[in-house]
Scaffold this motif. Sequence first.
Motif, mmCIF file in Angstrom:
data_model
loop_
_atom_site.group_PDB
_atom_site.id
_atom_site.type_symbol
_atom_site.label_atom_id
_atom_site.label_comp_id
_atom_site.label_asym_id
_atom_site.label_seq_id
_atom_site.Cartn_x
_atom_site.Cartn_y
_atom_site.Cartn_z
ATOM 1 N N ALA A 171 -55.619 -12.379 -32.493
ATOM 2 C CA ALA A 171 -56.661 -11.431 -32.848
ATOM 3 C C ALA A 171 -58.027 -12.109 -32.933
ATOM 4 C CB ALA A 171 -56.320 -10.755 -34.172
ATOM 5 N N ALA A 172 -58.054 -13.332 -33.476
ATOM 6 C CA ALA A 172 -59.321 -14.062 -33.564
ATOM 7 C C ALA A 172 -59.864 -14.370 -32.175
ATOM 8 C CB ALA A 172 -59.121 -15.352 -34.353
ATOM 9 N N LYS A 173 -58.973 -14.747 -31.258
ATOM 10 C CA LYS A 173 -59.398 -15.034 -29.886
ATOM 11 C C LYS A 173 -59.981 -13.787 -29.227
ATOM 12 C CE LYS A 173 -57.763 -16.800 -25.441
ATOM 13 N NZ LYS A 173 -56.607 -17.348 -24.683
ATOM 14 N N ALA A 174 -59.349 -12.642 -29.474
ATOM 15 C CA ALA A 174 -59.847 -11.387 -28.900
ATOM 16 C C ALA A 174 -61.255 -11.063 -29.394
ATOM 17 C CB ALA A 174 -58.886 -10.247 -29.240
ATOM 18 N N HIS A 175 -61.620 -11.579 -30.571
ATOM 19 C CA HIS A 175 -62.954 -11.350 -31.121
ATOM 20 C C HIS A 175 -63.865 -12.560 -30.937
ATOM 21 C CE1 HIS A 175 -62.286 -7.409 -32.910
ATOM 22 N NE2 HIS A 175 -61.086 -7.827 -33.294
ATOM 23 N N GLY A 176 -63.482 -13.473 -30.044
ATOM 24 C CA GLY A 176 -64.363 -14.574 -29.673
ATOM 25 C C GLY A 176 -64.258 -15.814 -30.515
ATOM 26 N N ALA A 177 -63.285 -15.891 -31.417
ATOM 27 C CA ALA A 177 -63.125 -17.075 -32.261
ATOM 28 C C ALA A 177 -61.911 -17.869 -31.769
ATOM 29 C CB ALA A 177 -62.950 -16.684 -33.727
ATOM 30 N N GLU A 178 -62.149 -18.909 -31.000
ATOM 31 C CA GLU A 178 -61.067 -19.727 -30.460
ATOM 32 C C GLU A 178 -60.556 -20.682 -31.535
ATOM 33 O OE1 GLU A 178 -59.518 -19.900 -27.570
ATOM 34 O OE2 GLU A 178 -60.701 -18.558 -26.284
ATOM 35 N N LEU A 179 -59.239 -20.753 -31.638
ATOM 36 C CA LEU A 179 -58.611 -21.675 -32.582
ATOM 37 C C LEU A 179 -57.779 -22.692 -31.819
ATOM 38 C CD1 LEU A 179 -57.542 -19.105 -35.309
ATOM 39 C CD2 LEU A 179 -59.157 -20.990 -35.623
ATOM 40 N N PRO A 180 -57.817 -23.959 -32.229
ATOM 41 C CA PRO A 180 -57.032 -24.972 -31.515
ATOM 42 C C PRO A 180 -55.536 -24.715 -31.694
ATOM 43 C CG PRO A 180 -57.884 -25.880 -33.562
ATOM 44 C CD PRO A 180 -58.509 -24.517 -33.405
ATOM 45 N N HIS A 181 -54.750 -25.073 -30.692
ATOM 46 C CA HIS A 181 -53.296 -24.914 -30.794
ATOM 47 C C HIS A 181 -52.617 -25.815 -29.776
ATOM 48 C CE1 HIS A 181 -54.813 -21.888 -27.929
ATOM 49 N NE2 HIS A 181 -53.716 -22.169 -27.218
ATOM 50 N N PHE A 182 -51.503 -26.394 -30.181
ATOM 51 C CA PHE A 182 -50.668 -27.191 -29.286
ATOM 52 C C PHE A 182 -49.345 -26.487 -28.991
ATOM 53 C CE2 PHE A 182 -53.037 -30.824 -31.342
ATOM 54 C CZ PHE A 182 -53.755 -31.169 -30.213
ATOM 55 N N CYS A 183 -48.634 -26.079 -30.034
ATOM 56 C CA CYS A 183 -47.290 -25.542 -29.826
ATOM 57 C C CYS A 183 -47.305 -24.084 -29.380
ATOM 58 C CB CYS A 183 -46.442 -25.698 -31.084
ATOM 59 S SG CYS A 183 -47.015 -24.719 -32.497
ATOM 60 N N TYR A 184 -48.354 -23.344 -29.686
ATOM 61 C CA TYR A 184 -48.411 -21.931 -29.311
ATOM 62 C C TYR A 184 -48.634 -21.776 -27.815
ATOM 63 C CZ TYR A 184 -50.345 -17.275 -28.544
ATOM 64 O OH TYR A 184 -50.584 -16.024 -28.053
ATOM 65 N N HIS A 185 -47.888 -20.859 -27.200
ATOM 66 C CA HIS A 185 -48.106 -20.458 -25.813
ATOM 67 C C HIS A 185 -47.780 -18.976 -25.724
ATOM 68 C CE1 HIS A 185 -47.562 -19.936 -21.481
ATOM 69 N NE2 HIS A 185 -48.227 -21.065 -21.316
ATOM 70 N N PRO A 186 -48.630 -18.168 -25.078
ATOM 71 C CA PRO A 186 -48.407 -16.715 -25.068
ATOM 72 C C PRO A 186 -47.104 -16.291 -24.400
ATOM 73 C CG PRO A 186 -50.151 -17.347 -23.529
ATOM 74 C CD PRO A 186 -49.857 -18.541 -24.371
ATOM 75 N N GLY A 187 -46.521 -17.157 -23.573
ATOM 76 C CA GLY A 187 -45.284 -16.795 -22.896
ATOM 77 C C GLY A 187 -44.029 -17.295 -23.577
ATOM 78 N N LEU A 188 -44.178 -17.948 -24.743
ATOM 79 C CA LEU A 188 -43.035 -18.541 -25.437
ATOM 80 C C LEU A 188 -42.965 -18.035 -26.870
ATOM 81 C CD1 LEU A 188 -43.537 -22.246 -24.259
ATOM 82 C CD2 LEU A 188 -41.996 -20.546 -23.255
#
Length: 556
Positions: A29-46
């Motif tokens: 949700a934050a990304k959709a509103h322009g706030a990028e958050l760092p992530h390593f383990c998260y992937h939208p397909g997993l």
Amino acid sequence: MSDSGAGMVSWVLNGDPVESPAGMTILEAAKAHGAELPHFCYHPGLSIAGNCRICLVETNRSPKPAISCSERISDGLEVQTHSEKAVEAREGVMEFQLINHPLDCPVCDKAGECTLQDYSFDHGPDESRFVEKKNIRHTKDLGPTIKIWGNRCIVCTRCIRFCDEISGTGELCVVARGDRSVVDVFPGIPIDNPLAGNVVDICPVGALISKDFMFQSRVWNNEHTETVCGGCARGCNVTVETNEGFVKRLMPRENTDVNDWWMCDFGRYGWRYAHDDRRVSVPRRGAEAVETELEAHRDLGELVRGAWGGSKKVAIVVDPFLTCEEAHLVGRVAAGTGATVGGWLPPSGDELTFPGKFKISGEKCPNRRGVEAVLGQEVFGSQAKAVESMLNSGGVDLVIVFAGFPNADCPDALASAVGKATARVAFTLFDGAWSEAADLVLPSASVFEKEGTYVNEDGRLQRVRSKDRPGDAQLAQPGLHSASISSPWVTSELVALQRALVHVGDAERSLSAAGVFRQLADSNEHFKGQSHRGIPATGVPLGGLAPAGVGEGSES
């Protein structure tokens, strides 16, 4: 606060009231509103693992920082992504991630596209307090195409989840505990599934490396071309990376309507034929090279002119590697000469569907449905039978054959039939049965050298782009590629066919692929209203196409 609409949640992001669909995570949700958050383990397909902890944020519903990749938004939620508490928490996580990580950046193939590099700059401390000896982990082959540098592994488990959830093969696991944990294969079970290369793509650091690309090129020196894989009818969206005109690697491009975030290894490593020194790279009259490309195209124009108006018996054999634009030009040649048009299909392979719903098509060609939409639904069925019968009966004055398939020759029966024509023209990638007795041999363009459109097995129209800019000449690369492919001889069938039409007076000048497509869209109901500029990056479905399936009477 209450929902402002059906399925919507009202919450506060960095002091600003916002709305997002219910069920989204804070990170999404934050990304959709322009706030990028760092992530390593998260992937939208997993699936969500929540184990790297670099995506921490401050919220009003917990005294401790929250993991944004697993926490869901809700009414009244207040999130601070760059508060002092959130920034300090992420700096701590970043320092922890780098404790045992080596300073391999100068020799690591991930340099330039490594999120650990990016996040250590954006979210990490400016110096390390760690003075103890680092733990050393294994460096080894995990399979025939993949190598691991365990020292670089941050155990995000993306690769493990991919093998469990997408390929369903489960070769990878975490071994050991604590700061000695590292990814490995089960004993005696290397990672060797048809989707294995994707684990290299999704590795956020330089732990998993493709042996095919290792030490080949620095990523910031590569040029990127967004196109479509030509390995099968699935039409996976890919990025072709080249250096000085030579393909270095293919990478999947996100398209949730076609291939999600993945591609198969058959397509990933299937580009080498484009630089094979056995390719036909110079036009020929029989065994004699033609002096200039224009002269060869004039020869084609003269043969077409001699049959223009239906004065001679003409047959055209097409393949499913032609773009829709090239097929349209074939149709114009056929209309002017009264030619009978039929096609041939390469042998079918196994269709594979994986637990993650990724599919490898059994149809090993990229544009059968597009050619059918332009030249007729039965072009690879009853029309193909008619052309072969016509050739076998004798008396064909001119046959033009298109053979752009990189890994196989034509069926023996069809090659024999083609040889009975009085005059023979062959567009081909490699010498073989198509070209042995041809009077005029013209080089075919590979999938990576074409401009135009393909239609995949689902009826989705997608752009195909050439890795080469117009007028580019490739440089010879000793020891890897032959100098015979370094000349600008290899031009698309799009160019040769238009020059032939100009020669006979059916066209005033040659157009770009976009210009030819405009003609196609004006004359063909399937493509009505479409344009190159209007086709989105993910393609567009075409209406009115018959269901996919192997055409009656075609080779399979």
